[in-house]
Design a protein around this motif. Structure first.
Motif, PDB file in Angstrom:
ATOM      1  N   LEU A  83       0.850  -1.184   0.000  1.00 30.33           N
ATOM      2  CA  LEU A  83       0.000   0.000   0.000  1.00 30.33           C
ATOM      3  C   LEU A  83       0.882   1.228   0.000  1.00 30.33           C
ATOM      4  CD1 LEU A  83      -2.615  -1.238   2.617  1.00 30.33           C
ATOM      5  CD2 LEU A  83      -2.817  -1.275   0.135  1.00 30.33           C
ATOM      6  N   LEU A 136       5.261  -2.289   2.077  1.00 30.41           N
ATOM      7  CA  LEU A 136       4.604  -3.446   2.655  1.00 30.41           C
ATOM      8  C   LEU A 136       3.750  -2.969   3.833  1.00 30.41           C
ATOM      9  CD1 LEU A 136       4.571  -6.590   2.534  1.00 30.41           C
ATOM     10  CD2 LEU A 136       6.291  -6.526   4.340  1.00 30.41           C
ATOM     11  N   TYR A 137       2.497  -3.408   3.870  1.00 29.11           N
ATOM     12  CA  TYR A 137       1.592  -3.016   4.959  1.00 29.11           C
ATOM     13  C   TYR A 137       1.463  -4.175   5.941  1.00 29.11           C
ATOM     14  CZ  TYR A 137      -2.724  -2.052   7.448  1.00 29.11           C
ATOM     15  OH  TYR A 137      -3.648  -1.872   8.448  1.00 29.11           O
ATOM     16  N   ARG A 138       1.783  -3.939   7.194  1.00 33.86           N
ATOM     17  CA  ARG A 138       1.793  -5.032   8.175  1.00 33.86           C
ATOM     18  C   ARG A 138       0.619  -5.012   9.150  1.00 33.86           C
ATOM     19  NH1 ARG A 138       7.409  -3.878   7.513  1.00 33.86           N
ATOM     20  NH2 ARG A 138       8.559  -5.729   6.860  1.00 33.86           N
ATOM     21  N   GLY A 139      -0.045  -3.879   9.303  1.00 37.86           N
ATOM     22  CA  GLY A 139      -1.187  -3.801  10.210  1.00 37.86           C
ATOM     23  C   GLY A 139      -0.788  -3.533  11.645  1.00 37.86           C
ATOM     24  N   THR A 140      -1.812  -3.425  12.487  1.00 40.26           N
ATOM     25  CA  THR A 140      -1.651  -2.973  13.865  1.00 40.26           C
ATOM     26  C   THR A 140      -0.805  -3.922  14.708  1.00 40.26           C
ATOM     27  OG1 THR A 140      -3.761  -1.855  13.737  1.00 40.26           O
ATOM     28  CG2 THR A 140      -2.979  -2.383  15.951  1.00 40.26           C
ATOM     29  N   SER A 141      -0.990  -5.228  14.546  1.00 42.69           N
ATOM     30  CA  SER A 141      -0.159  -6.158  15.310  1.00 42.69           C
ATOM     31  C   SER A 141       0.563  -7.113  14.354  1.00 42.69           C
ATOM     32  CB  SER A 141      -0.993  -6.896  16.370  1.00 42.69           C
ATOM     33  OG  SER A 141      -2.283  -7.231  15.897  1.00 42.69           O
ATOM     34  N   SER A 181      -0.172  -8.621  11.668  1.00 41.30           N
ATOM     35  CA  SER A 181      -0.798  -9.843  11.168  1.00 41.30           C
ATOM     36  C   SER A 181      -1.621  -9.606   9.910  1.00 41.30           C
ATOM     37  CB  SER A 181      -1.657 -10.478  12.257  1.00 41.30           C
ATOM     38  OG  SER A 181      -2.895  -9.802  12.348  1.00 41.30           O
ATOM     39  N   ALA A 182      -1.493  -8.432   9.303  1.00 49.65           N
ATOM     40  CA  ALA A 182      -2.301  -8.136   8.114  1.00 49.65           C
ATOM     41  C   ALA A 182      -2.005  -9.121   6.986  1.00 49.65           C
ATOM     42  CB  ALA A 182      -2.045  -6.708   7.641  1.00 49.65           C
ATOM     43  N   GLY A 183      -2.966  -9.257   6.086  1.00 52.23           N
ATOM     44  CA  GLY A 183      -2.746 -10.037   4.869  1.00 52.23           C
ATOM     45  C   GLY A 183      -3.260 -11.462   4.913  1.00 52.23           C
ATOM     46  N   GLU A 184      -4.014 -11.816   5.949  1.00 49.80           N
ATOM     47  CA  GLU A 184      -4.506 -13.203   6.039  1.00 49.80           C
ATOM     48  C   GLU A 184      -5.684 -13.406   5.101  1.00 49.80           C
ATOM     49  OE1 GLU A 184      -3.320 -15.769   7.251  1.00 49.80           O
ATOM     50  OE2 GLU A 184      -1.918 -15.223   8.856  1.00 49.80           O
ATOM     51  N   LEU A 185      -5.394 -13.379   3.813  1.00 48.42           N
ATOM     52  CA  LEU A 185      -6.460 -13.476   2.817  1.00 48.42           C
ATOM     53  C   LEU A 185      -7.114 -14.851   2.818  1.00 48.42           C
ATOM     54  CD1 LEU A 185      -4.704 -11.740  -0.215  1.00 48.42           C
ATOM     55  CD2 LEU A 185      -5.829 -10.708   1.741  1.00 48.42           C
ATOM     56  N   HIS A 232      -8.170 -16.530   5.192  1.00 47.86           N
ATOM     57  CA  HIS A 232      -9.180 -16.750   6.218  1.00 47.86           C
ATOM     58  C   HIS A 232     -10.295 -15.711   6.181  1.00 47.86           C
ATOM     59  CE1 HIS A 232      -6.895 -20.159   7.359  1.00 47.86           C
ATOM     60  NE2 HIS A 232      -5.812 -19.410   7.280  1.00 47.86           N
ATOM     61  N   ASN A 257      -4.601   2.537  11.974  1.00 50.28           N
ATOM     62  CA  ASN A 257      -5.251   1.679  10.988  1.00 50.28           C
ATOM     63  C   ASN A 257      -6.709   1.458  11.369  1.00 50.28           C
ATOM     64  OD1 ASN A 257      -2.660   1.125   9.637  1.00 50.28           O
ATOM     65  ND2 ASN A 257      -2.222  -0.068  11.470  1.00 50.28           N
ATOM     66  N   GLU A 284      -1.906   3.391   8.142  1.00 46.82           N
ATOM     67  CA  GLU A 284      -0.703   4.119   8.557  1.00 46.82           C
ATOM     68  C   GLU A 284      -1.026   5.584   8.861  1.00 46.82           C
ATOM     69  OE1 GLU A 284       1.597   2.147   9.150  1.00 46.82           O
ATOM     70  OE2 GLU A 284       1.744   0.593   7.616  1.00 46.82           O
ATOM     71  N   TYR A 295      -6.641   6.175   2.951  1.00 44.97           N
ATOM     72  CA  TYR A 295      -6.113   5.416   1.816  1.00 44.97           C
ATOM     73  C   TYR A 295      -7.113   5.480   0.665  1.00 44.97           C
ATOM     74  CZ  TYR A 295      -4.871   1.455  -1.113  1.00 44.97           C
ATOM     75  OH  TYR A 295      -4.549   0.671  -2.190  1.00 44.97           O
ATOM     76  N   ASN A 306      -9.026  -9.777   9.403  1.00 51.34           N
ATOM     77  CA  ASN A 306      -7.913 -10.674   9.054  1.00 51.34           C
ATOM     78  C   ASN A 306      -7.015 -10.072   7.976  1.00 51.34           C
ATOM     79  OD1 ASN A 306      -8.838 -12.539  10.885  1.00 51.34           O
ATOM     80  ND2 ASN A 306      -9.840 -13.834   9.362  1.00 51.34           N
ATOM     81  N   VAL A 307      -7.620  -9.340   7.060  1.00 52.22           N
ATOM     82  CA  VAL A 307      -6.843  -8.762   5.959  1.00 52.22           C
ATOM     83  C   VAL A 307      -6.060  -7.523   6.399  1.00 52.22           C
ATOM     84  CG1 VAL A 307      -7.023  -7.619   3.701  1.00 52.22           C
ATOM     85  CG2 VAL A 307      -8.345  -9.694   4.159  1.00 52.22           C
ATOM     86  N   PHE A 308      -6.712  -6.607   7.144  1.00 55.62           N
ATOM     87  CA  PHE A 308      -6.117  -5.304   7.479  1.00 55.62           C
ATOM     88  C   PHE A 308      -5.481  -5.225   8.846  1.00 55.62           C
ATOM     89  CE2 PHE A 308      -9.278  -3.608   4.481  1.00 55.62           C
ATOM     90  CZ  PHE A 308      -8.430  -2.857   3.717  1.00 55.62           C
ATOM     91  N   ASN A 309      -5.908  -6.087   9.751  1.00 57.15           N
ATOM     92  CA  ASN A 309      -5.422  -6.002  11.134  1.00 57.15           C
ATOM     93  C   ASN A 309      -5.556  -4.558  11.668  1.00 57.15           C
ATOM     94  OD1 ASN A 309      -2.113  -6.563  12.661  1.00 57.15           O
ATOM     95  ND2 ASN A 309      -4.125  -6.635  13.583  1.00 57.15           N
ATOM     96  N   MET A 323      -9.213 -14.116  13.183  1.00 58.81           N
ATOM     97  CA  MET A 323      -8.107 -14.868  13.767  1.00 58.81           C
ATOM     98  C   MET A 323      -7.700 -14.224  15.094  1.00 58.81           C
ATOM     99  SD  MET A 323      -6.062 -15.645  10.268  1.00 58.81           S
ATOM    100  CE  MET A 323      -5.207 -17.126  10.821  1.00 58.81           C
ATOM    101  N   VAL A 340      -4.865 -13.098  16.703  1.00 60.47           N
ATOM    102  CA  VAL A 340      -4.058 -11.874  16.853  1.00 60.47           C
ATOM    103  C   VAL A 340      -4.808 -10.630  16.365  1.00 60.47           C
ATOM    104  CG1 VAL A 340      -1.907 -10.729  16.163  1.00 60.47           C
ATOM    105  CG2 VAL A 340      -1.860 -13.119  16.893  1.00 60.47           C
ATOM    106  N   ALA A 369      -6.871  -7.253  18.499  1.00 57.29           N
ATOM    107  CA  ALA A 369      -6.373  -5.883  18.313  1.00 57.29           C
ATOM    108  C   ALA A 369      -7.476  -4.867  18.014  1.00 57.29           C
ATOM    109  CB  ALA A 369      -5.333  -5.859  17.185  1.00 57.29           C
TER     110      ALA A 369
END
Lengths: 335, 335
Positions: free
Chosen positions: A160, A164-169, A171-175, A177, B144, B161, B165, B267-270, B300, B302, B306
């Motif tokens: 984004l 790379l976007y990682r999210g608040t903790s 764990s972002a990107g778990e597509l 689930h 976020n 961030e 967005y 799950n995607v954005f956290n 999930m 984690v 959050a």
């Protein structure tokens, strides 16, 4: 050590970076230049090692060997590591690893830095390969993109605003689930009806085996009778390429499930690129055609026009190149 | 002009900002200080105006009046406008407006700047209110977050961030058109099975009316017999609060659909926060309880831990405050 050391001598860049790809089967380590070229690489089996301490010892030895080979003219600036599980990126702590027991809350960054003297960064493997594709692969120069890895599990990484976007903790990107069918099939994660429970390795094979065992005709009827556990996505790919209607239908279904979820993500993120990789993506157009068709059909006009859907470019070295990209990213402009 | 002009005199800040909220029913404009406080505001009906030129003339006059009232001591630095439709944010061009005909490809930023002499920024209304919530409301200081507006349509805005967005072609955030049921009910957008076709105003009322007309008992049986078109989300809210089982079930279902989609987005954005607003959100816990329950159950571990799920804080002035926030954001640190 694999050859390609000649590349190293020709390389005039002052700094090199080590990328490490820790998987359930292999431990790969490579030395890269700042253009993401793999100069040297080494692969060990992780399956044969006995426990965490042995794996850490292996990694340290690989890093030391690569670092020695890099020499004084092209010293190693930093190392980046991708691991198959959730990571606290800020602190370099592995929460746990999928399929590798004994890795609960391991401060791998500190351990590696103490043992090797080289600055270390660690993230989950999908984020690392996403960064590799962003800096040196299919998503080069993209501002907004989604990377999807299709295999036993379904993982994702988000790009984004060029980062790379990682999210608040982290764990972002778990597509994998995202729930696509309420009260759907049981997923490995404990929930029901997740995308992974439709397009993950095991599940797409299960759907095929179930239908064949129920009597539907298929080129795979014999193999299923002999050993249903021996059927893989590759068997289904071969059968489909040989004109097997049922196998073709399984791929079409799989691509359509995936395409609907991706269409939703296209509407949400308005990305310019979606990069699809991992074993299942080896099915090529059998999968990509229905994916592209569904994204076109189910996304809104403006974001649907903006997006391309492509396969990964980095191939088997993706984890190494991504690890090196992570090391570059985190040390860029710093002393 | 509504009173509260006394606020203006007490306000010692040097700059003010105008926020404009153009809707299908009302045109709202307000003067805000740099803390997002509304100092003056004005509301006109848009329904009574005849066409685009008249609406533009109304907006210009409101801006001039507010600007005059702001005076020399607290001059207007810039104005921000939210509109109900897709916008090319970079160029300040409205692609078209939902429910207001005649606004195809209108370069509203240039028009406003030429006519008022004040720097102007324009974005779609959900992005604008999202920015308001981020700077002065429920998402203050969040890095976020997801903002969701539930009404006739279902809109969304993303905070990533610490910034709004917008995506590759400024269309990010279309949460309402994530497909949740393949081949599901027809949605207003032309597709089938979108989230909006389950939780949008019209659709949740339709589900209730359909079941009542099919003979299910309800406090609303009489009203439905008299005028099925007169049933609204507020009728369903009142019925549910009076213990009507069918109305309670409709809200529960609606919250569950929404919760499953939000769990996927968690799950995607956290994200750390999800802010829910709009008319349908007026149902309060009838909606929020099943939403929170499903997000807890289906996200999930984690990212689920959050996130907080809250309702909007800015209320009826959200569009004005958001518009002012947009103007502040885009002029911050610039001359």
């Amino acid at each position: 050590m694999h050859s390609s050391a000649s590349d190293l001598k020709e390389n005039n860049l002052l700094e090199t970076f080590i990328g490490i790809d820790l998987g359930g089967t292999n431990l790969k380590a490579g030395l890269c230049d700042s253009n993401g070229r793999v100069l040297l690489k080494e692969i060990l089996k992780t399956g044969t090692s006995d426990g965490r301490d042995r794996i850490i010892k292996d990694i340290v030895e690989l890093v030391e060997a690569l670092s020695t080979r890099a020499g004084e003219k092209t010293p190693v600036r930093a190392l980046g590591m991708g691991v198959p599980g959730p990571v606290d990126f800020a602190h370099g702590v592995i929460h746990d690893l999928v399929n590798i027991p004994g890795w609960e809350e391991v401060p791998i960054r500190t351990i590696m830095e103490e043992r090797t003297g080289i600055q270390c960064f660690v993230d989950n493997d999908v984020n690392v390969t996403t960064l590799g594709e962003l800096r040196f692969g299919a998503a080069s120069n993209c501002q907004n993109g989604i990377c999807l890895t299709l295999g036993t599990g379904v993982g994702g990484g988000l790009i984004l605003e060029g980062q790379l976007y990682r999210g608040t903790s982290f764990s972002a990107g778990e597509l994998g689930h995202i729930i696509i069918v309420k009260d759907g099939p049981q997923c490995n994660c404990g929930n029901r009806g997740c995308l992974e429970s439709f397009v993950g390795n095991r599940y797409l094979v299960e759907r095929a085996v179930f239908r064949i065992q129920a009597g539907e005709p298929s080129l795979l009827s014999g193999p299923v009778r002999e050993d249903p556990g021996g059927i893989t996505p590759v068997s289904l790919q071969d059968a489909a390429l040989n004109g097997d209607a049922l196998a073709c239908e399984i791929w079409k279904e799989t691509g359509e499930y995936l395409g609907i979820v991706l269409a939703g993500l296209v509407n949400v993120f308005n990305p310019e690129i979606i990069v699809i990789g991992g074993g299942v993506a080896g099915a090529g157009d059998l999968l990509m055609e229905p994916v592209r068709r569904m994204v076109r059909a189910c996304s809104m006009k403006v974001p649907g026009k903006a997006v391309s859907i492509v396969t990964t470019q980095l191939g088997i070295d993706a984890g190494i190149i991504g690890g090196a990209a992570l090391a570059m990213e985190e040390t860029a402009g710093k002393n």
